[in-house]
Scaffold this motif. Structure first.
Motif, PDB file in Angstrom:
ATOM      1  N   GLN A  64      29.100 -42.882 -12.748  1.00 12.46           N
ATOM      2  CA  GLN A  64      28.860 -43.376 -11.397  1.00 12.46           C
ATOM      3  C   GLN A  64      30.132 -43.391 -10.569  1.00 12.46           C
ATOM      4  OE1 GLN A  64      26.323 -46.945 -11.091  1.00 12.46           O
ATOM      5  NE2 GLN A  64      25.654 -46.541 -13.192  1.00 12.46           N
ATOM      6  N   ASN A 121      20.491 -38.294 -17.315  1.00 13.02           N
ATOM      7  CA  ASN A 121      20.686 -39.472 -18.148  1.00 13.02           C
ATOM      8  C   ASN A 121      19.489 -39.564 -19.071  1.00 13.02           C
ATOM      9  OD1 ASN A 121      22.763 -41.735 -18.161  1.00 13.02           O
ATOM     10  ND2 ASN A 121      20.873 -42.907 -18.295  1.00 13.02           N
ATOM     11  N   PRO A 175      15.895 -43.597 -17.571  1.00  9.73           N
ATOM     12  CA  PRO A 175      15.915 -43.724 -16.111  1.00  9.73           C
ATOM     13  C   PRO A 175      17.081 -44.604 -15.665  1.00  9.73           C
ATOM     14  CG  PRO A 175      13.689 -44.036 -16.958  1.00  9.73           C
ATOM     15  CD  PRO A 175      14.598 -44.006 -18.157  1.00  9.73           C
ATOM     16  N   LYS A 176      17.726 -44.201 -14.590  1.00 11.54           N
ATOM     17  CA  LYS A 176      18.902 -44.920 -14.113  1.00 11.54           C
ATOM     18  C   LYS A 176      18.892 -44.943 -12.592  1.00 11.54           C
ATOM     19  CE  LYS A 176      23.057 -46.524 -15.531  1.00 11.54           C
ATOM     20  NZ  LYS A 176      23.327 -47.347 -16.718  1.00 11.54           N
ATOM     21  N   SER A 177      18.976 -46.130 -12.029  1.00 12.39           N
ATOM     22  CA  SER A 177      19.058 -46.268 -10.581  1.00 12.39           C
ATOM     23  C   SER A 177      20.505 -46.506 -10.190  1.00 12.39           C
ATOM     24  CB  SER A 177      18.187 -47.441 -10.108  1.00 12.39           C
ATOM     25  OG  SER A 177      16.826 -47.198 -10.398  1.00 12.39           O
ATOM     26  N   VAL A 178      20.921 -45.914  -9.079  1.00 10.51           N
ATOM     27  CA  VAL A 178      22.278 -46.093  -8.578  1.00 10.51           C
ATOM     28  C   VAL A 178      22.217 -46.498  -7.115  1.00 10.51           C
ATOM     29  CG1 VAL A 178      23.283 -44.479 -10.229  1.00 10.51           C
ATOM     30  CG2 VAL A 178      22.475 -43.628  -8.040  1.00 10.51           C
ATOM     31  N   ASP A 179      23.328 -47.064  -6.617  1.00 15.63           N
ATOM     32  CA  ASP A 179      23.343 -47.617  -5.262  1.00 15.63           C
ATOM     33  C   ASP A 179      23.956 -46.668  -4.241  1.00 15.63           C
ATOM     34  OD1 ASP A 179      25.948 -47.727  -6.084  1.00 15.63           O
ATOM     35  OD2 ASP A 179      26.208 -49.888  -5.783  1.00 15.63           O
ATOM     36  N   GLU A 189      20.215 -37.868  -7.159  1.00 17.54           N
ATOM     37  CA  GLU A 189      18.897 -37.516  -7.706  1.00 17.54           C
ATOM     38  C   GLU A 189      18.985 -37.317  -9.209  1.00 17.54           C
ATOM     39  OE1 GLU A 189      15.559 -33.904  -7.502  1.00 17.54           O
ATOM     40  OE2 GLU A 189      17.275 -33.916  -6.108  1.00 17.54           O
ATOM     41  N   GLN A 190      18.134 -38.023  -9.955  1.00 22.48           N
ATOM     42  CA  GLN A 190      18.107 -37.863 -11.401  1.00 22.48           C
ATOM     43  C   GLN A 190      17.274 -36.647 -11.772  1.00 22.48           C
ATOM     44  OE1 GLN A 190      17.270 -41.370 -13.672  1.00 22.48           O
ATOM     45  NE2 GLN A 190      17.433 -40.315 -15.635  1.00 22.48           N
ATOM     46  N   ASP A 213      15.572 -34.706 -15.011  1.00 26.13           N
ATOM     47  CA  ASP A 213      15.138 -35.091 -16.355  1.00 26.13           C
ATOM     48  C   ASP A 213      15.520 -34.083 -17.439  1.00 26.13           C
ATOM     49  OD1 ASP A 213      14.024 -37.440 -15.415  1.00 26.13           O
ATOM     50  OD2 ASP A 213      12.074 -36.517 -15.036  1.00 26.13           O
TER      51      ASP A 213
END
Length: 315
Positions: free
Chosen positions: A158, A176, A179-183, A187-188, A190
Motif C-alpha cells: 500500500q 492479493n 479481498p483487500k480494501s484500500v483508502d 483495483e484488485q 483476482d
C-alpha cells in the motif's frame, strides 16, 4: 539477568538498550546461524534476537530448549519455523510498521532507476564512455502515468501504491490472495497472470516462503508486456531467478530492479552480466533511524516476554 543472543551487530543505541537489561552476547559476523548453531543457541540462551539468514528451521527445535522468545529483527520471518517454535513454547515476534516507508522508498528507487536506466547511465559515465547528450541516447521508460501492479497489498504494498498514485499519477492495480480494501483509488485483480499482463510496472511485496516460494515463475513473467518492468522488494525466494534471468536475456520483459536475492549474499553472475537489471544489496531498511527503530522494537518484545506480558508484535 537473562541471557540474550543478538545474532548480528546492531546499531550502538540498540546494543546499549539491550545491555541495560540483559546479559548480552553479540555475534559479530555477517553470515547467519546455521541450523546446528541455531539449535545450540536455543539450548544456551533465554532469548534470541535473530534476523534474515539465521536458520531456525524445524530441525533447530530439538533437545532441551532454554530459549523462550525469538524477537526477529525484520518484518520477514520465513527463516523461522513458527509452527515448530510454537510446539516448543518459543514465542516469535517481528518488526512491522517501522520498515514500511523505508522499504517502499527503495521500491520507488528501483522503479525509477530501472525505467530510466540509471544504473546503465552511471556505469557509462564512470567508464568514461559517455560521448555527450543526444536525442536518442539512453531512452528509457517514462514513469509518470504508467500503470503499476502491486503483488501483495499489505503495509508495504500500500505504501508503494500510494507513492505511485499520488506522486506519479499512476493507475494502481493489485493482486492479493484475499479481498483487500484500500483508502485510495486502486483495483484488485483476482488472477496473478492477469495483473502481470495489465500493468506496465510490477512491484512484488509479498512475504517470502511457503506458498509464495517462486510465485513469480516463468509463466507469470511470460504474462507481462515486452515493455514491462519488474521490481522485487519482498524476498528473493518469491522469484524463480533462472526464469527471470531468461526473461531478461530474451526480451520477454524490458528490465528488472532487485533488492533481494534467493541465496543472499550470492547474486547469480548472469544478473551481473545484464545491463537491463538494477541490483541493490538488500537496502530496503538501510537507514540508521529505521534500523534503530527495528532494534528497539525487537528489544521491547523481549522485555515484554521477560515481564510476562503478550508480545506487542507477536506473530
Amino acid at each position: 539477568m537473562k541471557k540474550l543472543l543478538i545474532t548480528r551487530l546492531l546499531p550502538e543505541a540498540n546494543l546499549a538498550a539491550a545491555r541495560a537489561r540483559f546479559d548480552v552476547t553479540v555475534r559479530d559476523r555477517a553470515d547467519g546461524l546455521t541450523t546446528a548453531e541455531a539449535a545450540e543457541a536455543l539450548q544456551t540462551y533465554d532469548a534470541i534476537l535473530p534476523t534474515l539468514g539465521d536458520q531456525f528451521s524445524e530441525e533447530a527445535f530439538v533437545g532441551d530448549l532454554r530459549c523462550g522468545v525469538l524477537a526477529n529483527f525484520g518484518v520477514g520471518y520465513n527463516h523461522i519455523d513458527t509452527k515448530a517454535a510454537a510446539r516448543c513454547g518459543v514465542l516469535v515476534s517481528n518488526t512491522p510498521d517501522v520498515v514500511t516507508d523505508a522499504t517502499a522508498d527503495i521500491g520507488l528507487t528501483l522503479i525509477l532507476a530501472t525505467c530510466r536506466r540509471a544504473g546503465e547511465g552511471e556505469r557509462l559515465v564512470r567508464a568514461d564512455r559517455w560521448t555527450g547528450w543526444g536525442p536518442t541516447q539512453m531512452l528509457g521508460t517514462h514513469v509518470t502515468g504508467k500503470t503499476v501492479g502491486i503483488v501483495g497489498m499489505g503495509r508495504i504494498g500500500q505504501a508503494v501504491a500510494r507513492r505511485c498514485h499520488y506522486g506519479f499519477e499512476m493507475p494502481v492495480l493489485y493482486y492479493n490472495r484475499s479481498p483487500k480494501s484500500v483508502d485510495f483509488p486502486a483495483e484488485q485483480i483476482d488472477d496473478l497472470h492477469e495483473l502481470m499482463g495489465a500493468a506496465d510496472i510490477i512491484v512484488v511485496t509479498v512475504p517470502g516462503g511457503g506458498a509464495n516460494t517462486h510465485l513469480i515463475d516463468a509463466a507469470a513473467l511470460a504474462a507481462m508486456k515486452p515493455t514491462g518492468i519488474f521490481v522485487n522488494i519482498a524476498r528473493g525466494d518469491v522469484v524463480d531467478e533462472p526464469a527471470l534471468i531468461l526473461a531478461l536475456q530474451t526480451g520477454v520483459i524490458a528490465g528488472a530492479g532487485l533488492d533481494v536475492f534467493e541465496h543472499e549474499p550470492h547474486v547469480p553472475d548472469d544478473f551481473r552480466a545484464l545491463e537491463n537489471v538494477v541490483l541493490l544489496p538488500h537496502l530496503g531498511t538501510a537507514a540508521l533511524e529505521v534500523r534503530e527503530a527495528m532494534g528497539q522494537m525487537a528489544i521491547d518484545n523481549i522485555i515484554a516476554w521477560d515481564e510476562g506480558r503478550p508480545l506487542p508484535q507477536g506473530v
